[in-house]
Structure formats: structure tokens, C-alpha cells
Design an enzyme around this catalytic site. Sequence first.
Site, PDB file in Angstrom:
ATOM      1  N   ARG A  56      -0.218  -6.951 -12.495  1.00  0.00           N
ATOM      2  CA  ARG A  56      -1.140  -6.085 -11.745  1.00  0.00           C
ATOM      3  C   ARG A  56      -0.660  -4.644 -11.872  1.00  0.00           C
ATOM      4  O   ARG A  56       0.485  -4.351 -11.531  1.00  0.00           O
ATOM      5  CB  ARG A  56      -1.161  -6.534 -10.280  1.00  0.00           C
ATOM      6  CG  ARG A  56      -1.924  -5.614  -9.383  1.00  0.00           C
ATOM      7  CD  ARG A  56      -1.939  -6.101  -7.922  1.00  0.00           C
ATOM      8  NE  ARG A  56      -2.584  -5.082  -7.142  1.00  0.00           N
ATOM      9  CZ  ARG A  56      -2.044  -4.423  -6.124  1.00  0.00           C
ATOM     10  NH1 ARG A  56      -0.841  -4.737  -5.688  1.00  0.00           N
ATOM     11  NH2 ARG A  56      -2.710  -3.475  -5.517  1.00  0.00           N
TER      12      ARG A  56
ATOM     13  N   HIS B  25      -4.648   3.367  -6.402  1.00  0.00           N
ATOM     14  CA  HIS B  25      -3.391   3.136  -5.674  1.00  0.00           C
ATOM     15  C   HIS B  25      -2.860   4.512  -5.263  1.00  0.00           C
ATOM     16  O   HIS B  25      -1.845   4.987  -5.771  1.00  0.00           O
ATOM     17  CB  HIS B  25      -2.414   2.366  -6.566  1.00  0.00           C
ATOM     18  CG  HIS B  25      -1.249   1.747  -5.858  1.00  0.00           C
ATOM     19  ND1 HIS B  25      -0.946   0.407  -5.928  1.00  0.00           N
ATOM     20  CD2 HIS B  25      -0.296   2.283  -5.055  1.00  0.00           C
ATOM     21  CE1 HIS B  25       0.156   0.147  -5.228  1.00  0.00           C
ATOM     22  NE2 HIS B  25       0.564   1.280  -4.675  1.00  0.00           N
TER      23      HIS B  25
ATOM     24  N   GLU C 168      -4.221  -1.026  -0.399  1.00  0.00           N
ATOM     25  CA  GLU C 168      -3.741  -0.600   0.915  1.00  0.00           C
ATOM     26  C   GLU C 168      -4.421   0.673   1.408  1.00  0.00           C
ATOM     27  O   GLU C 168      -3.751   1.711   1.609  1.00  0.00           O
ATOM     28  CB  GLU C 168      -2.205  -0.421   0.885  1.00  0.00           C
ATOM     29  CG  GLU C 168      -1.469  -1.691   0.527  1.00  0.00           C
ATOM     30  CD  GLU C 168       0.062  -1.538   0.531  1.00  0.00           C
ATOM     31  OE1 GLU C 168       0.552  -0.420   0.750  1.00  0.00           O
ATOM     32  OE2 GLU C 168       0.751  -2.541   0.332  1.00  0.00           O
TER      33      GLU C 168
ATOM     34  N   ASN D  51      -1.137  -7.972   0.908  1.00  0.00           N
ATOM     35  CA  ASN D  51       0.200  -7.416   0.652  1.00  0.00           C
ATOM     36  C   ASN D  51       1.004  -7.599   1.934  1.00  0.00           C
ATOM     37  O   ASN D  51       0.544  -7.200   3.011  1.00  0.00           O
ATOM     38  CB  ASN D  51       0.121  -5.918   0.348  1.00  0.00           C
ATOM     39  CG  ASN D  51      -0.642  -5.618  -0.941  1.00  0.00           C
ATOM     40  OD1 ASN D  51      -1.098  -6.532  -1.631  1.00  0.00           O
ATOM     41  ND2 ASN D  51      -0.761  -4.344  -1.268  1.00  0.00           N
TER      42      ASN D  51
ATOM     43  N   TYR E  79       5.044  -7.458   3.782  1.00  0.00           N
ATOM     44  CA  TYR E  79       6.487  -7.167   3.719  1.00  0.00           C
ATOM     45  C   TYR E  79       7.217  -7.605   4.981  1.00  0.00           C
ATOM     46  O   TYR E  79       8.268  -8.207   4.925  1.00  0.00           O
ATOM     47  CB  TYR E  79       6.718  -5.673   3.465  1.00  0.00           C
ATOM     48  CG  TYR E  79       6.287  -5.270   2.066  1.00  0.00           C
ATOM     49  CD1 TYR E  79       7.189  -5.332   1.013  1.00  0.00           C
ATOM     50  CD2 TYR E  79       4.977  -4.893   1.804  1.00  0.00           C
ATOM     51  CE1 TYR E  79       6.797  -5.008  -0.280  1.00  0.00           C
ATOM     52  CE2 TYR E  79       4.578  -4.568   0.511  1.00  0.00           C
ATOM     53  CZ  TYR E  79       5.491  -4.629  -0.525  1.00  0.00           C
ATOM     54  OH  TYR E  79       5.101  -4.324  -1.806  1.00  0.00           O
TER      55      TYR E  79
ATOM     56  N   GLU F 192       1.099  -8.230  -3.251  1.00  0.00           N
ATOM     57  CA  GLU F 192       2.407  -7.562  -3.187  1.00  0.00           C
ATOM     58  C   GLU F 192       3.296  -8.286  -2.189  1.00  0.00           C
ATOM     59  O   GLU F 192       2.841  -8.638  -1.091  1.00  0.00           O
ATOM     60  CB  GLU F 192       2.305  -6.109  -2.690  1.00  0.00           C
ATOM     61  CG  GLU F 192       1.874  -5.119  -3.717  1.00  0.00           C
ATOM     62  CD  GLU F 192       1.892  -3.686  -3.191  1.00  0.00           C
ATOM     63  OE1 GLU F 192       2.741  -3.355  -2.338  1.00  0.00           O
ATOM     64  OE2 GLU F 192       1.035  -2.924  -3.649  1.00  0.00           O
TER      65      GLU F 192
HETATM   66  O1  IFM Z   1       5.837   0.801  -3.207  1.00  0.00           O
HETATM   67  C1  IFM Z   1       4.884   0.406  -2.278  1.00  0.00           C
HETATM   68  C2  IFM Z   1       3.550   0.175  -2.955  1.00  0.00           C
HETATM   69  O2  IFM Z   1       3.140   1.288  -3.662  1.00  0.00           O
HETATM   70  C3  IFM Z   1       2.501  -0.179  -1.944  1.00  0.00           C
HETATM   71  N1  IFM Z   1       2.924  -1.233  -1.066  1.00  0.00           N
HETATM   72  C4  IFM Z   1       4.243  -1.156  -0.488  1.00  0.00           C
HETATM   73  C5  IFM Z   1       5.277  -0.870  -1.572  1.00  0.00           C
HETATM   74  C6  IFM Z   1       6.678  -0.785  -0.946  1.00  0.00           C
HETATM   75  O3  IFM Z   1       6.729   0.221   0.001  1.00  0.00           O
END
Ligand code: IFM
Length: 476
Positions: free
Chosen positions: A81, A125, A170, A300, A302, A377
Amino acid sequence: MPEPITPVTFPPAFLWGAATSAYQIEGAVREGGRTPSIWDTFSHTPGKTAGGETGDIAVDHYHRYRDDVALMAELGLSTYRFSISWSRVQPTGRGPAVQVGLDFYRRLVDELLAAGIKPAVTLYHWDLPQELEDAGGWPERDTAFRFAEYAQIVGEALGDRVENWITLNEPWCSAFLGYASGVHAPGRTEPVASLKAAHHLNLAHGLGTSALRAAMPARNSVAISLNSSVVRPLSPGDPADLAAVQKIDDLANGVFHGPILRGAYPETLLAATSSLTDWSYVHEGDLRAIHQPLDALGLNYYTPTLVSAADASVLGPRSDGHGASDHSPWPGADDVAFHLTPGDRTEMGWSIDPTGLHELIMRYTAEAPGLPLYITENGAAYDDKPDSDGRVHDPERIAYLHGHLAAVRRAIADGADVRGYYLWSLLDNFEWAYGYEKRFGAVYVDYATLTRTPKSSALWYSQAARTGTLAPTETN
Ligand code: IFM
């Protein structure tokens, strides 16, 4: 609960990928007719990024894309991607395309296809052409129409060879970090403008989806990647904390999922922001344009977010994890406090909690039944360094990936239709306001020589991609 130390096997069709974005890796910012994007301007503004670092060279992927694709093939990735730099293709953000810009992406796509790697293209992006920001940026309605024109150009150029498309990555960050807290480009701190930006990003997604579909073969898939948050209350039994969760959930999730998946902004969001805005920039017909069937949804993930009412007695440090600013990225939510989530942390300070990924997948499985999901992500930054033999050992990242992939597998077993996973990121790269100090790559980049060295996590992930099975790890 820790994952059991046993092999975990995925369905055979599951796609194993890695993700990047244009400004974070390409470099070559003045080549081929490319003009500045908001990130060029922002990163060149003193004090905006760590060490004043910029994406001017980044990891020079523009010149090294063949080697990078060869590396992906060696790792056995089934999909990659990447995003297109809008100002490389349409330097002023409007009007005819620059052939040199399109040709770069065509060569990249052909290289991927020749290596048996499925390309997945993200149109946006975060790198808005500066000329469009000068004309008002995302708070300006016309930007959504400019995006649709750009989507049509790229769809016509690559739609014959790329099947998987993502309109925006995002949009929460574009709207709220870009226009409310100002820690991202263009660095504006205008809460009302950030809500307008969110609406126009939604509109851009809707208009862009229609433009892509008109420009491409019907078999192609159009999706959006949202950094949907898992928002948890500090005290689950406290109604004030639950109200705080609702507020942040609306601003993080509902503001995008509402119009995109259901055709309406949440009533609770409109009420919570009513002292700031009357939302009159939502024109007749906009919600219809935004709410159209998607072929897939990108998630995405985290780390989760922990909140309470701001007057709770146990206030933790203000830590929503989105960078330091005197301005909040949450318009209308000054009565919400953010807390450090428990658990081990990555180099970003984000807590490691794979249960959040499982929760997120199950939420959207319930809210958007029948819609295939991709984890577009997921990954972790660590302070990786080569050892004396030049090898880079990153057992923490292996543990992170193992835990999160096992959570994905559990969600599949629980009935979710997750078709693939994109590790963030293929390479160490420009981590926005943090410059190059946070390394998210599975592949280490020596920034002095730009040499690439797969970390031990890349080798572990490669084995998972080749066998469809997660090898047990010692640390899980
Ligand atoms: O690096 C970023 C990415 O560009 C978008 N999502 C989160 C990642 C980590 O912060």
C-alpha cells in the site's frame, strides 16, 4: 491477556502487506515538475518538526523504488500500500496532469505487478498541494471538488492495473491535527475550520469515490482508511466518564463513520459542537454523495484512548498521544481529560494493547455487516540500532506484530471478514512532526547512506507471509 505461545494460522487467501506514504519515503521533492505540498511548507517552517527535518530526501524511494520492490518480493509480501503525491501529478491541485508524475507511479505499479505484489493505492495521505491550501485548504468546499478531479485523473491512468483503491488516509489527522491542534500541516489552530475540514474531507471521499468508479473498470475496489479509535472510560461505571467517551468517540469515529456508513452525522456530535458551529456547510445532497456503498473499509490501529470527565479527581497528564500543542485537536471537548493507557509502551509513548484491535474489528463487523475489512496500518516505533555485525534485532516489534496479528486472527474466528493486514511501515521513514527520530520500519534505513537492512521483524513477518502462520515468539 497474553497471547498463547502457539503457532497461529490464517486463511489461505489472507493478504500480507506493508504500507508507506509518498511524503514519508519518496524524497525528490523538486523533480519531475512536483511543486510543494503543505508538508513541504510546514516541515521547512522553523520549529515545526523535530530537528527541522523535512521529507526533501526522505529515504529516496523515488529513485530506489526498483530496489524497494525487489526487497518486498524477497520478503514474500503479497500486497503493498502506497500513496500518490497529489502535487507530483497535478502540481497546482487543479487542471491537467503532469505526465512525468503519472509515469513514476505507472512504473512503480508495473514493477510491483511483475514481482507478483498487488498494489493498493491511497490517493491522499496528508500532502495537499500548497496552492490549494493558499486557496483555503480543506475548510474550503472547493477542495473536495478538486480532489474528485484528481481522483479521476489517477483512476484513468492506473485503473487498468490497480484493483485496490483508498480515497483518504486518516482524515481525522488531516482535519484535527492539521486545523485544530496544528501539530500537522498546515499548522492552523482554528476549531471551527477543523470541523469544516472534516466535512469537506468526507465530501472529497464521496465525490472521489464516484469519480474513481466512473474512471475505472467495475471490478476495482474503493475503500477509505480511518484511524478509528477505541475509546475507553477511566471509570467504566461513571456516567460522566461515559459521556466523555461518547464525545471523543463522536469526534474520532462518528464524524467520519456516521456520514460514510450511515449517511448522517451523529446527533450527539451536532449537539456537543453546537456552541461552535451550526454545520450549515453541510449542503443539501452532500450526505447522499458521501454515503455510498464501499467495497471495503480500512482500519488503522495503534493504541486505545483512555478518557474521563475533566473534573475527575484522578486526572492524569494530558496525553491523547497526538503531539504537544496548546491547542486541542478535539473541538468542543474541553471538558474531557485524556489519560495514559496502562501497559508497555512503544517509542511513541503509545501503550501496546492488541485487545483494542480485536474490539475495533468486531465493532465495525457489527456496524457495517458484510463489508470486507483490511487492517491498512498497524505497527510500532522502537529505537532500533544495528549491532556490531550490522544486523538489527527488534524482538519488541516481533512481539507487537505477533500480538496484533493474533488479535486479527481471533476476530476472524469470531466471524469478522478481515481480508488482509498492512504492517506500518515497510521502511523507516519521515515520521511527520517527529522527523526521523521514530523508526516504524520493518526494514532499517541508515539515513547517512540510505542503505536498507531488514530487521529481524521483517524476517519474522516474511515467514508469516510465506506460510500464513505466525511463528511463536518468546516474549508473548
Ligand atoms: O506514520 C504514520 C502514518 O503516516 C499514518 N498513520 C500513523 C503512522 C504512525 O504515526
